[in-house]
Every structure is written in C-alpha cells, then in structure tokens.
Design a protein around this motif. Structure first.
Motif, PDB file in Angstrom:
ATOM      1  N   PRO A 750       0.840  -1.091   0.124  1.00 50.30           N
ATOM      2  CA  PRO A 750       0.118   0.157  -0.223  1.00 50.30           C
ATOM      3  C   PRO A 750       0.641   1.404   0.011  1.00 50.30           C
ATOM      4  N   GLN A 751       1.934   1.177   0.423  1.00 51.62           N
ATOM      5  CA  GLN A 751       2.763   2.432   0.335  1.00 51.62           C
ATOM      6  C   GLN A 751       3.670   2.509  -0.827  1.00 51.62           C
ATOM      7  N   GLY A 752       3.452   1.529  -1.973  1.00 49.54           N
ATOM      8  CA  GLY A 752       4.226   1.413  -3.019  1.00 49.54           C
ATOM      9  C   GLY A 752       5.677   0.981  -3.026  1.00 49.54           C
ATOM     10  N   ARG A 753       5.803   0.260  -1.868  1.00 52.77           N
ATOM     11  CA  ARG A 753       7.159  -0.268  -1.834  1.00 52.77           C
ATOM     12  C   ARG A 753       7.117  -1.681  -2.295  1.00 52.77           C
ATOM     13  N   PRO A 754       8.188  -2.394  -2.787  1.00 51.55           N
ATOM     14  CA  PRO A 754       8.187  -3.784  -3.547  1.00 51.55           C
ATOM     15  C   PRO A 754       8.131  -4.758  -2.089  1.00 51.55           C
ATOM     16  N   HIS A 755       7.400  -5.825  -2.236  1.00 50.29           N
ATOM     17  CA  HIS A 755       7.261  -6.699  -1.289  1.00 50.29           C
ATOM     18  C   HIS A 755       6.862  -8.119  -2.180  1.00 50.29           C
ATOM     19  N   ALA A 756       7.195  -9.266  -1.522  1.00 52.90           N
ATOM     20  CA  ALA A 756       6.865 -10.481  -2.065  1.00 52.90           C
ATOM     21  C   ALA A 756       5.642 -11.308  -1.491  1.00 52.90           C
ATOM     22  N   PRO A 757       4.627 -11.258  -1.997  1.00 45.57           N
ATOM     23  CA  PRO A 757       3.451 -11.949  -1.473  1.00 45.57           C
ATOM     24  C   PRO A 757       3.551 -13.276  -1.316  1.00 45.57           C
ATOM     25  N   ALA A 758       2.752 -13.786  -0.213  1.00 47.49           N
ATOM     26  CA  ALA A 758       2.451 -15.420  -0.338  1.00 47.49           C
ATOM     27  C   ALA A 758       1.591 -15.860  -1.268  1.00 47.49           C
ATOM     28  N   TRP A 759       2.080 -17.150  -1.618  1.00 47.51           N
ATOM     29  CA  TRP A 759       1.115 -17.751  -2.604  1.00 47.51           C
ATOM     30  C   TRP A 759       0.791 -19.192  -2.461  1.00 47.51           C
ATOM     31  N   TYR A 760      -0.008 -19.803  -3.111  1.00 46.54           N
ATOM     32  CA  TYR A 760      -0.146 -21.010  -3.204  1.00 46.54           C
ATOM     33  C   TYR A 760      -1.014 -21.745  -4.523  1.00 46.54           C
ATOM     34  N   THR A 761      -0.653 -23.070  -4.720  1.00 44.57           N
ATOM     35  CA  THR A 761      -1.581 -23.611  -5.811  1.00 44.57           C
ATOM     36  C   THR A 761      -1.775 -24.989  -5.490  1.00 44.57           C
ATOM     37  N   ILE A 762      -2.885 -25.347  -6.119  1.00 49.16           N
ATOM     38  CA  ILE A 762      -3.414 -26.687  -6.298  1.00 49.16           C
ATOM     39  C   ILE A 762      -3.111 -27.428  -7.654  1.00 49.16           C
ATOM     40  N   ASP A 763      -2.405 -28.544  -7.472  1.00 56.30           N
ATOM     41  CA  ASP A 763      -2.228 -29.257  -8.989  1.00 56.30           C
ATOM     42  C   ASP A 763      -2.653 -30.825  -8.596  1.00 56.30           C
ATOM     43  N   THR A 764      -3.073 -31.234  -9.860  1.00 51.13           N
ATOM     44  CA  THR A 764      -3.401 -32.737  -9.706  1.00 51.13           C
ATOM     45  C   THR A 764      -2.779 -33.304 -11.096  1.00 51.13           C
ATOM     46  N   MET A 765      -2.263 -34.445 -10.561  1.00 48.98           N
ATOM     47  CA  MET A 765      -1.508 -35.357 -11.625  1.00 48.98           C
ATOM     48  C   MET A 765      -2.170 -36.603 -11.740  1.00 48.98           C
ATOM     49  N   ALA A 766      -2.076 -37.349 -12.870  1.00 44.22           N
ATOM     50  CA  ALA A 766      -2.724 -38.801 -13.351  1.00 44.22           C
ATOM     51  C   ALA A 766      -1.768 -39.503 -13.898  1.00 44.22           C
ATOM     52  N   THR A 767      -1.514 -40.599 -13.746  1.00 41.06           N
ATOM     53  CA  THR A 767      -0.826 -41.792 -14.360  1.00 41.06           C
ATOM     54  C   THR A 767      -1.903 -42.909 -14.537  1.00 41.06           C
ATOM     55  N   TYR A 768      -1.774 -43.253 -15.936  1.00 34.58           N
ATOM     56  CA  TYR A 768      -2.353 -44.459 -16.230  1.00 34.58           C
ATOM     57  C   TYR A 768      -1.911 -45.392 -17.112  1.00 34.58           C
ATOM     58  N   ARG A 769      -1.489 -46.454 -16.519  1.00 36.82           N
ATOM     59  CA  ARG A 769      -0.656 -47.638 -17.138  1.00 36.82           C
ATOM     60  C   ARG A 769      -1.521 -48.407 -18.169  1.00 36.82           C
ATOM     61  N   ILE A 770      -1.515 -48.112 -19.409  1.00 35.25           N
ATOM     62  CA  ILE A 770      -2.108 -49.015 -20.560  1.00 35.25           C
ATOM     63  C   ILE A 770      -1.617 -50.312 -20.558  1.00 35.25           C
ATOM     64  N   THR A 771      -0.442 -50.562 -20.732  1.00 34.83           N
ATOM     65  CA  THR A 771       0.346 -51.893 -20.410  1.00 34.83           C
ATOM     66  C   THR A 771       1.398 -51.599 -19.791  1.00 34.83           C
ATOM     67  N   ALA A 772       2.203 -52.537 -19.405  1.00 32.53           N
ATOM     68  CA  ALA A 772       3.538 -52.772 -18.792  1.00 32.53           C
ATOM     69  C   ALA A 772       4.223 -51.747 -19.448  1.00 32.53           C
ATOM     70  N   SER A 773       4.193 -51.535 -20.654  1.00 33.21           N
ATOM     71  CA  SER A 773       5.242 -50.638 -21.513  1.00 33.21           C
ATOM     72  C   SER A 773       4.793 -49.237 -21.662  1.00 33.21           C
ATOM     73  N   ILE A 774       3.517 -48.916 -21.486  1.00 28.13           N
ATOM     74  CA  ILE A 774       2.868 -47.661 -22.119  1.00 28.13           C
ATOM     75  C   ILE A 774       1.968 -46.988 -20.949  1.00 28.13           C
ATOM     76  N   GLN A 775       2.411 -45.874 -20.856  1.00 26.87           N
ATOM     77  CA  GLN A 775       1.609 -45.328 -19.872  1.00 26.87           C
ATOM     78  C   GLN A 775       1.392 -43.689 -20.165  1.00 26.87           C
ATOM     79  N   VAL A 776       0.246 -43.146 -19.736  1.00 24.51           N
ATOM     80  CA  VAL A 776      -0.216 -41.692 -20.155  1.00 24.51           C
ATOM     81  C   VAL A 776      -0.159 -40.847 -19.035  1.00 24.51           C
ATOM     82  N   ASN A 777       0.332 -39.776 -18.949  1.00 25.34           N
ATOM     83  CA  ASN A 777       0.561 -38.982 -17.928  1.00 25.34           C
ATOM     84  C   ASN A 777      -0.329 -37.689 -18.282  1.00 25.34           C
ATOM     85  N   ALA A 778      -1.057 -37.380 -17.391  1.00 27.28           N
ATOM     86  CA  ALA A 778      -1.829 -36.138 -17.545  1.00 27.28           C
ATOM     87  C   ALA A 778      -1.950 -35.199 -16.179  1.00 27.28           C
TER      88      ALA A 778
END
Length: 810
Positions: A750-778
């Motif tokens: 508010p005083q116009g001075r530099p500062h580093a705000p706190a932050w957070y994110t939410i991420d979701t990852m999925a792995t599906y193994r189609i066969t023992a040799s092939i997988q999809v990551n999303a």
C-alpha cells in the motif's frame, strides 16, 4: 511325403514349445508390484548354501543354480522379502512381484560418499528423487524436478532458468554433479544460475539432494548442498542374449505451449553395453494466471516500428511476451566389462539452447517511465562433456572398490543487450574449458568399517571477449569483456573418511579433506584504469565432517552431523565487470580470500509400523568471510560511467559473517491401503552482517517458508495425486537490501514499496498404465489460475497449465 513333412513340422513345434518352456522356467522375472516394471539388482539367495544370483536390467535372474534346493528368498532394499518354492517357480511361475515397503528409514544413496551406502547409517539429510515419480509429475526442466520434491526452493529470472536454493545458499555456493562429475566451473557466479537446466529431465534416472556442506567429499562450492544427478546408464545382459531396451516420450504443456520429444535406446551384451538419448524442447511465451497482483502483468513490450524502438500495447497482458526458448540435449554412453570385476566406460554429453530472453531485464523501466532495455538475452548456452572412467572391485589390496574418472568440459555462454532507443548493442561472450579428474576408493576393513579416500584435480581456462556494435553504421568496437581473458583457475585436493558401526545400533562417520586452489588473471586497462593489472591467488583449505547415526530399533533413527565447507574465490568473484542491476556495476576485487561454512544439524526419524513415517531436521550454518556484493571504489571513485550511464561501483568483498538456521519436517501417512498423505515443510532464516552499518540484514538466498502437501491414490493401473504447494511472503522490511532495489520483480504494498506476497497452488496429476510398457501422464497445474511470482524471481509462474505426456518403454 506331404504327410511326413507335416508330421515332422508338428514334432518340431512341440519340441520348440517344450524347449521354450524349459528355458523360461530356468529363469525368473522380478517386477515391482505397483508399476510392473522389472527390478534390477534383486537378490535371489539360499541361506543354507550361500547361493546368490542378481537380476539383470530386465529383472531376470537365473534359477538353474537353485534347482537342487527346496526354496529361495527374493530381497531388495525398500521391498518386503519373500520366500518361494523352487519347484513352484520352475513349474508354474514366470514372474514374481515384490511388494514395496510402505515406509523405511534407509535406502541406498550415493551422494554422501560417492559410493552406495545404506541411508540409515548416514547422519546427513538427503532427498531422493526417483524416476517413477519424475514421470508422474511431468517436469519440463531439471529445475522442476528439484522444485517438485517440496524440499528445494527454485528462483527464476526468466523462463529458461531455475536457480536452486539450499539452506540459504545458491548459485556458486551449491554444487551440481552429473554422473559423478561436478559441473561447477570458474565462472559460476554468486547471483542466480540457470545451469541446472542443461540436464535433460527425461533422461534423469535418479537424483539426490544432499542438504548442507559436502566439503569433505566434494571440496569447494558445496556449502548449501549438493545436487547429484544420475542419467540413464548402459545395462549389461546376464546371459548370451542381447539386451535391447529403450523409451520414448511425447509431452505437451499449455501454459507455454511447450512441446517435448524424447527417445533413448540401449543395447547390451554380457561384456559390452551402450545407451544413447536425445531430447528436443520448445517453450513458447509463458502465460501467467488470472487472479493475483496486477504488478505481475505484462501491459507493454518493446517493438520496432519503422526502424525505431517503440513501446507497444500487449493485448493479452497475462502473456509474458519475449520469454520463450528452445533446447536440445543428447548423450551417449559406452561401457565394457572385460571381467566381472572391471568396467571401463566413455560418456559424451551435449546440451544447448537457443537465445534465452532475460525477462526480468525486459520489464525494467527508468525513472522517466521509459523501458530500460530494448534487447536483453542470453546467447546459446552450450555444455559439452566427454568423460572416461575405470571401475574395479578387488577382494584384497589397497581398495575393495575403485573409480577413476577423467572428464573434459567445454561450456560457453553469452549476453547481448541494448538500451532502449540506443543504436549501441553490447555482446559479451565467455567460454570455459578444462579437465576434471577424480579418484575415489573404498576399502572394506571389516563388515563394520569402510574406509573412503581419494583425490581430485580440476583446471579451468576462461576465454572472454566483449564487442560493441553500432546498428546504424554496422561498425564494431571493443567493449570490456565480462572476465579477464585467459584467466586460469585450478584446484587439487585429497580426502579420507571412514564409516564405522561402533555397535549394531550406532554408526560413526568422520572425514577430512585438504584442498589447494590457485587463480591467475590479468586485467585489461584500456577501458578501465584498474588499480591492479593482475591477480594471483593461492589458497589452502581444510574441511571435514563428524556424524553419528543412532538406531534404537528398526523404527527409529536419531542423527547428529557437524561439517565444514568452503568456497575459494573463482574468476567470476575476482575479475568480473558486469552491470548487476540498473545503475550499478560490479568491478574486480583481487583481495578476496575463501569463505568457510561451519554447519551443525540434528535429525530424528520414526516409522509407525506400516502406517506413518515422520522425519525432522534442525540445522544451523555459520558462513565466515562471506563473499557478498558491497559498495566499492575504483581509483577512489564510488561511481563510474558504464554503458553511457552513471553507475554505482560495487564489488564482491569478504563481509563479516552470515548465519542461517532452519528446520525441515516431512510426514508420510498411509491413510488406507491405496491412499497416502505426504507433507513437506521448510523454514529458514538467514542474516548477514552489513559491514557499513554493522547490523544484521536478511540473506539474499534464504527464501520464505515453503513446502508441499499432497495426497496420492494408487490402485492397479492408476495413480492420481493432488498437491498443495505454498510459500510464505516477505514484507518490504523483510526483503534483503539488494532485493529492495529491484522493484520490477515485486508487487507493490500500500505504500508503493516492493514486497513478495505469499502464494499457493493446487495441482492434480494422473498416471494411467495402459500396458506394462505404455503409460499416459496427464495433469492440471495451478487449478485456481493464481497469478504469483516466487521470491526473487523475475518472471511470473505459469497460470492454469494442462499437461499431457505419452511414455513408452521396452
């Protein structure tokens, strides 16, 4: 006749099937129960006779030595040991799946002593990152691999960057090691470094992070810690058949329209093995999130209109224009085993990038509101290495294991910049070549005591040139080089240490290292009248460690570690001329001496059956004679004209002291058979003494508290995880003085001075193994589409980011 031929054909078919079944029955394949991937190095043994067989890269182990026995045991660290009837294995089973242990306090690690050691015998805090987890989290660079661990903070000045911070230190105070060879060279700077992105994330087989000084094992630079990367390795066949293996990846990430293509192939016999890998990366301009400080938007950019620099409106302010780049990485490894106890190998690596825009410089403005730079980019960053090694195992003599490696590295980088509406474009090009040699030996003095000792030699030659080109006339003139051209830097060291089990429950580790460094450079006085025309430094350092690991029982580990580290001045410290920030220029200081770190940490770990594991580490580091940037004078002047601008004179000097203390806490909880919770929290505070005011000010590379909490569900072919990544912020008063002077990087309070705000994110990852040799990551990163910028970074983080990858292995 036709009937006779048909009869023999049927007989041959039956005979082939019988032979095939017998051959298959004479071997066993061991796989991981969850991933179904083959497990290499699994121990098949019979306790009564001492018969031992290890599985190969395909998870295959011979059963023939056990045919006259009743049963065998199958064991590997991190998995539950199982016992099987030999008869049933021969007649009915072609594959055995080992069940991973839910929790353990120890696994084999390499980063501490360069040799595999059981983790529960070591006092140091080590983060292990496995290939399976890397694939699941879908990183775009090797900096992402470290960041996703939840225990390493990563700063980015531009998209093509990633500077890890370990225990309040970064850049040339942390060490990068790849396949046992250190990457750090004579021009690793004290600011932020992006060299870790030279390593291909798709080729990383395993990574370890050693937190805290590693001076006894690694020598100079290992103050904050060591990042030890192991890339895919050649694999030998266990029999006379050829072992063919490989993999491929195609990946897309939406926030930067990033594309990745990767391929690796390996071929091995019993004596000769090869692997080659190649990856191509393309990153477009990065799009940040929708919700967050407006200071992180990109409302304008510089373009050329009718041959004149002009400020143009960015119609999509979330798009961080002029941030994209390309990269290509490849390596090949060839290994030869003339006998069971000797291995020779040669490895070749090459990594290169396109021009990488220095984004944080492109968003700076002058006091009059005009852009500071029209052009600012790193030229192609190219790293090449060729290494050769010999490994030997002996049953008697001066060593049980020996490893000699000699590597030649060739690293080049450049910087090109031009001020807004200036016709003068500066180009500084630097190249470092040198030899890295290591001899590491281990001697088993008894079943309870191992002696490690060795030597290291490194020599670097720095070539550096600077030119100034007038875009209107095309004429080129001399401009000061970033470093003194022809500078040399070398180090020699020897070390010795031991790992000794005082009792079955208490292990002592102790070691000492002596190092000698030398630096020589001559200053070009045609552009600047330096007070000294040359610098020749010679420094000696003695470092060591003392650690205790106590295991009251198999569920507890209590550790105490005291260690020292040092960093000798390199060419970047002593001879650099560079505009480190607007209105300031760093000049050489030939009076530097080494800085020393003294560290102590205490750790405690507890496993609660198959349900939970808790670990905590508290540490403190004292850095004496710390090399930091401070106001300086050149020929009695505190400012000079540099690049047409009056600039304050700074230099790297030995300040009084810096201290860092902090804690790391991790928790893993098995909520159900398929559901797991993990939490990582890191808190640290660093201060250094300002030699002008003699008061403590925040240390630049000590980030705010940060961490990650995640929950993972895994069943059969599925693995789905959701994580909450977070970082606290810094107020203006909590920012280091050097960061307070970089308003373009930060949001305004508010005083116009530099500062580093706190932050957070939410991420979701999925792995599906189609066969023992092939997988999809999303995956979907930053689901809430927050707009944030990690501490000290010059570019905002990705907004909502959709990632998809297809991976195949064989």
């Amino acid at each position: 006749m036709v009937q006779l031929v048909a009869f023999f054909r049927r007989v041959f078919l039956v005979f082939s099937l019988l032979v095939s079944s017998v051959v298959c029955a004479q071997s066993l394949v061991v796989v991981d129960e969850r991933s179904l991937q083959p497990l290499e190095g699994v121990l098949l043994f019979h306790t009564g006779t001492g018969t031992v067989v290890y599985t190969d890269a395909r998870g295959r182990g011979a059963l023939s030595p056990f045919l006259s026995l009743d049963s065998i045991q199958i064991s590997q660290l991190g998995y539950h040991t199982s016992r099987h009837s030999v008869r049933q294995l021969v007649e009915f089973t072609a594959q055995v799946a080992l069940v991973p242990k839910a929790f353990t306090l120890g696994e084999f690690v390499v980063s501490v002593h360069r040799w595999e050691q059981e983790g529960d015998r070591l006092a140091e805090h080590i983060t292990v990152i496995r290939r399976r987890d890397i694939a699941h989290l879908n990183p775009g660079t090797s900096a992402d691999i470290l960041e996703q661990s939840g225990e390493v903070f990563v700063q980015r000045s531009q998209l093509g960057g990633g500077s890890p911070m370990l225990r309040g230190f970064a850049a040339n105070r942390v060490l990068i090691v790849v396949d046992g060879v250190r990457m750090n060279n004579a021009i690793y700077r004290s600011g932020n470094l992006q060299n870790v992105i030279s390593l291909d994330p798709e080729a990383v087989e395993r990574a370890e992070v050693l937190h805290g000084p590693g001076g006894m094992t690694y020598g100079s630079d290992a103050i904050g810690g060591v990042m030890d990367f192991h890339l895919l390795r050649p694999r030998f066949a266990s029999d006379t058949t050829l072992l063919l293996h490989g993999g491929a990846t195609a990946r897309f990430a939406s926030a930067a329209d990033a594309l990745t293509g990767h391929l690796h192939l390996g071929l091995g016999s019993k004596k000769l093995a090869f692997i080659g890998s190649v990856s191509l990366y393309r990153f477009g301009d990065l799009r940040t999130g929708s919700h967050g400080p407006k200071d992180y938007l990109r409302p304008w950019y510089v373009g050329n209109v009718y041959g004149r620099d002009s400020v143009l409106v960015n119609n999509d302010q979330r798009l961080q224009r002029d941030s994209g780049y390309d990269a290509r990485m490849a390596f090949a490894k060839l290994a030869y085993r003339p006998s069971l106890h000797v291995e020779l190998g040669i490895n070749a690596y090459q990594s290169g990038t396109s021009d990488i825009p220095r984004y944080d410089r492109l968003i700076e403005v002058r006091p009059n509101g005009q852009p500071r730079s029209a052009v600012w980019y790193y030229g192609p960053q190219v790293w090449r290495m060729v290494s050769a090694y010999v490994r030997h195992e002996a049953v008697s003599g001066a060593w049980s294991k020996a490893h000699l490696s000699i590597a030649h590295q060739d690293y080049s980088e450049s910087r090109v910049d031009r001020s807004y509406r200036s016709s003068s474009e500066r180009d500084q090009r630097d190249r470092v070549t040198g030899i890295w040699g290591n001899l590491d030996l281990e001697k088993d003095l008894s079943g309870r005591t191992q002696l490690q000792y060795g030597a290291e030699y490194i020599t670097n030659l720095v070539r550096s040139i600077g030119t100034n080109r007038d875009l209107n006339t095309g004429l080129e003139g001399n401009f000061n080089s970033r470093y003194p051209d022809g500078s040399t830097w070398n180090t020699r060291s020897i070390y010795a240490g031991t790992l000794h089990d005082i009792t079955e429950r208490l292990t002592l580790s102790v070691g000492i290292r002596g190092s000698s460094t030398a630096l020589s450079c001559s200053f070009d006085t045609t552009l600047f009248s330096y007070p000294a025309t040359a610098a020749n430094l010679r420094n000696n350092a003695l470092t060591g460690n003392l650690g205790l690991a106590y295991r009251p029982d198999s569920t507890w580990k209590i550790s105490l570690d005291m260690s020292t580290g040092f960093r000798a001045p390199n060419v970047d410290d002593i001879g650099k001329v560079f505009d480190s920030e607007p209105g300031a220029v760093i000049v050489p200081n030939p009076g530097l001496v080494p800085e020393y770190a003294y560290s102590g940490e205490i750790g405690i770990g507890k496993v609660f059956g198959d349900r939970a594991r808790l670990r905590g580490v508290a540490f403190m580091v004292l850095l004496d004679q710390a090399m930091v940037r401070r106001p300086f004078t050149l020929n009695g002047q505190d400012s000079i004209l540099y690049g047409g601008e009056s600039s304050r004179v700074d230099a790297i000097v030995n300040a009084a002291q810096a201290t860092v203390h902090g804690v790391n806490v991790t928790a893993d909880v098995l909520l159900t058979e398929d559901l797991r919770l993990d939490v990582h929290y890191n808190w640290q505070r660093g201060v250094e003494q300002d030699d002008l005011t003699t008061v403590n000010v925040p240390l630049r590379h000590a980030p705010p508290p940060f961490g990650r909490a995640g929950i993972t569900w895994e069943r059969k072919a599925w693995r789905i995880s959701t994580s909450f990544r977070f970082s606290d912020g810094f107020t203006y008063e909590e920012l280091p003085p050097t960061e307070q002077g970089k308003p373009a990087l930060y949001a305004r309070d508010p005083q116009g001075r530099p500062h580093a705000p706190a932050w957070y994110t939410i991420d979701t990852m999925a792995t599906y193994r189609i066969t023992a040799s092939i997988q999809v990551n999303a995956g979907l990163e930053n689901i809430a589409d927050h707009r944030y910028r990690p501490y000290s970074s010059g570019i905002s983080a990705p907004g909502r980011n959709v990632m998809v990858a297809l991976r195949a292995t064989f």
